[in-house]
Motif scaffolding. Structure first.
Motif, PDB file in Angstrom:
ATOM      1  N   ASN A 176       0.823  -1.210   0.000  1.00  0.00           N
ATOM      2  CA  ASN A 176       0.000   0.000   0.000  1.00  0.00           C
ATOM      3  C   ASN A 176       0.862   1.267   0.000  1.00  0.00           C
ATOM      4  O   ASN A 176       0.562   2.252  -0.684  1.00  0.00           O
ATOM      5  CB  ASN A 176      -0.941   0.003   1.212  1.00  0.00           C
ATOM      6  N   SER A 177       1.955   1.238   0.797  1.00  0.00           N
ATOM      7  CA  SER A 177       2.856   2.394   0.862  1.00  0.00           C
ATOM      8  C   SER A 177       3.522   2.650  -0.480  1.00  0.00           C
ATOM      9  O   SER A 177       3.657   3.795  -0.926  1.00  0.00           O
ATOM     10  CB  SER A 177       3.907   2.178   1.946  1.00  0.00           C
ATOM     11  N   LYS A 234       4.124   5.847  -5.347  1.00  0.00           N
ATOM     12  CA  LYS A 234       4.118   5.996  -6.813  1.00  0.00           C
ATOM     13  C   LYS A 234       3.040   6.983  -7.255  1.00  0.00           C
ATOM     14  O   LYS A 234       3.247   7.777  -8.171  1.00  0.00           O
ATOM     15  CB  LYS A 234       3.877   4.626  -7.443  1.00  0.00           C
ATOM     16  N   GLU A 235       1.891   6.929  -6.599  1.00  0.00           N
ATOM     17  CA  GLU A 235       0.817   7.847  -6.956  1.00  0.00           C
ATOM     18  C   GLU A 235       1.198   9.291  -6.639  1.00  0.00           C
ATOM     19  O   GLU A 235       0.951  10.218  -7.433  1.00  0.00           O
ATOM     20  CB  GLU A 235      -0.462   7.454  -6.203  1.00  0.00           C
ATOM     21  N   ALA A 236       1.880   9.513  -5.472  1.00  0.00           N
ATOM     22  CA  ALA A 236       2.315  10.867  -5.097  1.00  0.00           C
ATOM     23  C   ALA A 236       3.363  11.387  -6.074  1.00  0.00           C
ATOM     24  O   ALA A 236       3.357  12.561  -6.460  1.00  0.00           O
ATOM     25  CB  ALA A 236       2.853  10.859  -3.684  1.00  0.00           C
ATOM     26  N   GLN A 237       4.297  10.479  -6.462  1.00  0.00           N
ATOM     27  CA  GLN A 237       5.328  10.881  -7.419  1.00  0.00           C
ATOM     28  C   GLN A 237       4.714  11.234  -8.765  1.00  0.00           C
ATOM     29  O   GLN A 237       5.118  12.188  -9.426  1.00  0.00           O
ATOM     30  CB  GLN A 237       6.352   9.747  -7.586  1.00  0.00           C
ATOM     31  N   ARG A 238       3.724  10.465  -9.168  1.00  0.00           N
ATOM     32  CA  ARG A 238       3.072  10.754 -10.453  1.00  0.00           C
ATOM     33  C   ARG A 238       2.366  12.118 -10.418  1.00  0.00           C
ATOM     34  O   ARG A 238       2.454  12.900 -11.357  1.00  0.00           O
ATOM     35  CB  ARG A 238       2.065   9.646 -10.765  1.00  0.00           C
ATOM     36  N   ARG A 239       1.696  12.395  -9.287  1.00  0.00           N
ATOM     37  CA  ARG A 239       1.015  13.666  -9.167  1.00  0.00           C
ATOM     38  C   ARG A 239       2.004  14.837  -9.160  1.00  0.00           C
ATOM     39  O   ARG A 239       1.759  15.892  -9.758  1.00  0.00           O
ATOM     40  CB  ARG A 239       0.192  13.684  -7.885  1.00  0.00           C
ATOM     41  N   LYS A 240       3.170  14.661  -8.492  1.00  0.00           N
ATOM     42  CA  LYS A 240       4.180  15.721  -8.447  1.00  0.00           C
ATOM     43  C   LYS A 240       4.733  15.988  -9.830  1.00  0.00           C
ATOM     44  O   LYS A 240       4.927  17.133 -10.233  1.00  0.00           O
ATOM     45  CB  LYS A 240       5.280  15.324  -7.485  1.00  0.00           C
ATOM     46  N   THR A 263       2.393   1.781  -3.418  1.00  0.00           N
ATOM     47  CA  THR A 263       1.375   2.283  -4.334  1.00  0.00           C
ATOM     48  C   THR A 263       1.106   3.769  -4.088  1.00  0.00           C
ATOM     49  O   THR A 263       1.001   4.581  -5.032  1.00  0.00           O
ATOM     50  CB  THR A 263       0.087   1.474  -4.156  1.00  0.00           C
ATOM     51  N   ALA A 264       1.012   4.150  -2.789  1.00  0.00           N
ATOM     52  CA  ALA A 264       0.770   5.560  -2.459  1.00  0.00           C
ATOM     53  C   ALA A 264       1.942   6.435  -2.887  1.00  0.00           C
ATOM     54  O   ALA A 264       1.759   7.556  -3.392  1.00  0.00           O
ATOM     55  CB  ALA A 264       0.516   5.696  -0.954  1.00  0.00           C
TER      56      ALA A 264
END
Length: 285
Positions: free
Chosen positions: A240-241, A246-252, A243-244
């Motif tokens: 889960n961490s 990677k999602e934060a990096q993608r948003r940045k 995944t979170a």
């Protein structure tokens, strides 16, 4: 004195087996012949055919013995009855008639009792002799079977000896050439025995350690199951961490317009700054 070789022993055994074969059937041949002669002499007709004597077996001999015992008992009874009748008739019709006193009856009864006691003792002695002969016969049969087995083994022995001698010769030749890369195969007998004993002790020690480890397997398996149960939530949390993250990096990256554009812009700025510093410091590039 010349040494006795295996070939001489084998030849002697073969001669004995060919010329002196002794079996129960052969031992019974004189008895069978005597019985046949007695039948021819007295012209008796028996229920047992003479053909059974040609194929004598222990069971048939036992049956013949029982049959002849019954015939002898009947014959003895008939003989005693006939002799008693004959004596009685002669005593009656004799001239003068035979008169027996009571004392003679007592003396005859006494003699009869002594004769019966002697007969009983003889029967007991004969029964003991028969039992002893049966035991000796069983012992001899067992020894005979053992001798037959040992004779077969001795017959096979020369071939085995030749094979072993050939193997020994091959091993000696291989040792002389030094073709065996394992030095332990060239040890003398005493050192080989010591090495074998050491290997046995090592094997026993390994077996003991293996038993100890096998006894620990259930406890280790329970501990492994417990750790796996504890690890499963942590693994889920890690997934889960990741995944979170990677999602934060993608948003940045999406907010900055992409990683490649940001790096290219920074590279141009650094290059411009470097050029300006070189001009100010009058450094030739």
């Amino acid at each position: 004195m010349a040494p006795i070789t295996a070939d001489k022993v084998l030849t002697k055994l073969q001669s004995l087996a060919a010329g002196q074969e002794i079996t129960i059937l052969k031992l019974s041949e004189p008895i069978s012949a005597a019985v046949t002669q007695a039948q021819d002499l007295h012209q008796r007709i028996s229920d047992i055919s003479t053909s059974s004597l040609d194929a004598t077996t222990p069971s048939s001999l036992e049956a013949d013995l029982t049959h002849y015992r019954e015939l002898f008992s009947k014959l003895r009874f008939s003989y005693i009855e006939q002799v008693t009748k004959e004596k009685f008739i002669r005593a009656i019709v004799g001239d003068p008639p035979l008169i027996v006193s009571p004392q003679e009856n007592v003396d005859l009864e006494k003699e009869n009792l002594e004769a019966k006691a002697m007969l009983k003792a003889l029967k007991t002695e004969v029964a003991g002799m028969i039992t002893e002969l049966e035991e000796k016969a069983k012992d001899l049969s067992q020894k005979y079977e053992k001798v037959k087995v040992e004779t077969v083994q001795l017959t096979e022995l020369p071939g085995k000896l030749e094979e072993l001698e050939s193997t020994v010769a091959e091993l000696k030749e291989a040792r002389a050439k030094g073709s065996n890369p394992n030095p332990e195969m060239n040890l003398p007998l005493a050192r080989t025995a010591d090495l074998l004993e050491m290997k046995k002790r090592r094997k026993a020690e390994l077996e003991r350690q293996l038993e100890q480890l096998q006894s620990q397997v259930p406890r280790k398996k329970k501990e492994l199951d417990r750790l796996q149960a504890e690890l499963q939530p942590l693994e889920t949390k890690r997934q889960n961490s990741m995944t979170a993250a990677k999602e934060a990096q993608r948003r940045k990256e999406a907010a900055l317009g992409g990683v490649e554009d940001d790096l290219e812009e920074r590279g141009r700025w650094y290059k411009t700054a470097e050029g300006g510093l070189r001009q100010v410091l009058e450094i030739e590039g």
